[in-house]
Design a protein around this motif. Sequence first.
Motif, mmCIF file in Angstrom:
data_model
loop_
_atom_site.group_PDB
_atom_site.id
_atom_site.type_symbol
_atom_site.label_atom_id
_atom_site.label_comp_id
_atom_site.label_asym_id
_atom_site.label_seq_id
_atom_site.Cartn_x
_atom_site.Cartn_y
_atom_site.Cartn_z
ATOM 1 N N PHE A 365 -14.278 45.082 38.949
ATOM 2 C CA PHE A 365 -13.493 45.170 37.704
ATOM 3 C C PHE A 365 -14.336 44.950 36.456
ATOM 4 C CE2 PHE A 365 -13.165 40.784 36.380
ATOM 5 C CZ PHE A 365 -13.215 40.040 37.545
ATOM 6 N N GLU A 366 -15.424 44.170 36.614
ATOM 7 C CA GLU A 366 -16.304 44.013 35.455
ATOM 8 C C GLU A 366 -17.052 45.332 35.231
ATOM 9 O OE1 GLU A 366 -16.644 42.029 38.207
ATOM 10 O OE2 GLU A 366 -16.716 39.896 37.636
ATOM 11 N N GLY A 367 -17.458 45.962 36.359
ATOM 12 C CA GLY A 367 -18.257 47.183 36.301
ATOM 13 C C GLY A 367 -17.495 48.346 35.703
ATOM 14 N N ASP A 368 -16.209 48.472 36.027
ATOM 15 C CA ASP A 368 -15.460 49.585 35.455
ATOM 16 C C ASP A 368 -14.782 49.198 34.131
ATOM 17 O OD1 ASP A 368 -12.761 49.387 37.915
ATOM 18 O OD2 ASP A 368 -13.071 48.272 36.065
ATOM 19 N N GLU A 369 -15.166 48.038 33.623
ATOM 20 C CA GLU A 369 -14.726 47.547 32.306
ATOM 21 C C GLU A 369 -13.220 47.310 32.218
ATOM 22 O OE1 GLU A 369 -18.126 50.113 30.142
ATOM 23 O OE2 GLU A 369 -16.818 48.987 28.778
ATOM 24 N N THR A 370 -12.616 46.951 33.399
ATOM 25 C CA THR A 370 -11.215 46.496 33.382
ATOM 26 C C THR A 370 -11.153 45.096 32.770
ATOM 27 O OG1 THR A 370 -10.858 47.713 35.421
ATOM 28 C CG2 THR A 370 -9.186 46.089 34.843
ATOM 29 N N GLY A 371 -12.171 44.307 33.038
ATOM 30 C CA GLY A 371 -12.159 42.938 32.541
ATOM 31 C C GLY A 371 -13.551 42.334 32.492
ATOM 32 N N ILE A 372 -13.602 41.071 32.077
ATOM 33 C CA ILE A 372 -14.848 40.309 32.010
ATOM 34 C C ILE A 372 -14.609 38.994 32.741
ATOM 35 C CG2 ILE A 372 -16.390 39.014 30.442
ATOM 36 C CD1 ILE A 372 -16.039 41.257 28.405
ATOM 37 N N SER A 373 -15.603 38.555 33.518
ATOM 38 C CA SER A 373 -15.472 37.256 34.183
ATOM 39 C C SER A 373 -16.621 36.351 33.749
ATOM 40 C CB SER A 373 -15.457 37.417 35.708
ATOM 41 O OG SER A 373 -16.743 37.780 36.146
ATOM 42 N N ALA A 374 -16.452 35.057 34.055
ATOM 43 C CA ALA A 374 -17.507 34.091 33.724
ATOM 44 C C ALA A 374 -17.505 32.979 34.758
ATOM 45 C CB ALA A 374 -17.281 33.511 32.335
#
Length: 385
Positions: A365-374
């Motif tokens: 999901f980070e890769g397809d720019e659905t979201g950002i995680s930390a």
Amino acid sequence: MSTCCVVVAAGRGARSGLAVNKVFFRWQGRSVLSRCLDALEASGKYDAIALVLAAEDMERWTALTEEEGAHPSVKYIVPGGATRQESVYAGLQALPEDTRLVSVHDAARPFVTADIIRATLADAATCGSGVISAPVTDTIKLVGDDGRISTLERARLRSVQTPQSFDYIRLMRAYDMAFEEGLQVTDDAALYEHCYGSVKLSESKDAAANIKLTNPADFARLNVPAVRIGTGYDAHRLKEGRRLVLCGVDIPHTRGLDGHSDADVATHALMDALLGAAALGDIGKLFPDRDPAYKGICSLILLEEVARRLRAAGYEIGNADVTIVAQAPKLAPFIMNMRERLAGAMGIGMDQVSVKATTTERMGFEGDETGISAQATALIVRMKG
Ligand code: MG
């Protein structure tokens, strides 16, 4: 024929500097006494335990079994005497007549192990006595009556501990003799020696760790580790028309993170790492997203509050490391500013805070720019208690 143990917990523990009998001192949720009984039971060696308690501690014992669980092996609760010797004698007398071997153990030694117990009982079975002992690491000086100091040969010295195990009949005879003669000694081994000439010293690899909790410093050390670690993780969805805030820094981007607060995913992960290290819960519990007070709030304000709570609980922040996982935008130009903001909110130096950014090479999901995680890791240091 049974094997029993007399556990002596009747002392006041005046040297510990504690307000309560030291065997009721609790750390990480379990008392010295419960830990000691746990270890004795776990050895699987004893058919019964006689616990010798001061009369004023009986109620506390009842409360302890309710709070920390019962010890089924404790079959006899015996009121202690004026001295340790009298207390042990009272415990020995409470044991069943078919007792073959008995161990005497101080409740203030909760680090006793099955290996130690096995060693002393094996020696008691073959030699009549088995007293756990350890080589002496300090050099010991002897102070003569005239004040002259001499040095004892360290290689020949042994310190003795408990458990001390004996043939029950022989030990009872030694006790009877001591009371007839008015002999007062500090341990059962000395009493047995007086009656039978010598004791067998037992050895175990665990003896060095079988310490007796005695002085305030011994109890202070129980609260180690003084350093604690926590981890945090968070993820938010990217959405049109929202600001992108990471580590308190506004970042120009086509979309921002969705959420009740400013949705600063990196600061959220960091707060959870800090709270986790101190076992103080998590941000969902502290700052519920149903609470209108936190609508659109700057997460750095919440981070300040987390740091305040940590300090109130007796901790200082050692260092923190945050990793942001985002395909876009490029975060490198903002890293210094992010570290500065986080350090400022936590009241620590910039060198104590690290922020890193990575991508997932377009996976997930980070890769397809659905979201950002930390993700975050934080280390905290206990400053008191
Ligand atoms: Mg969050």
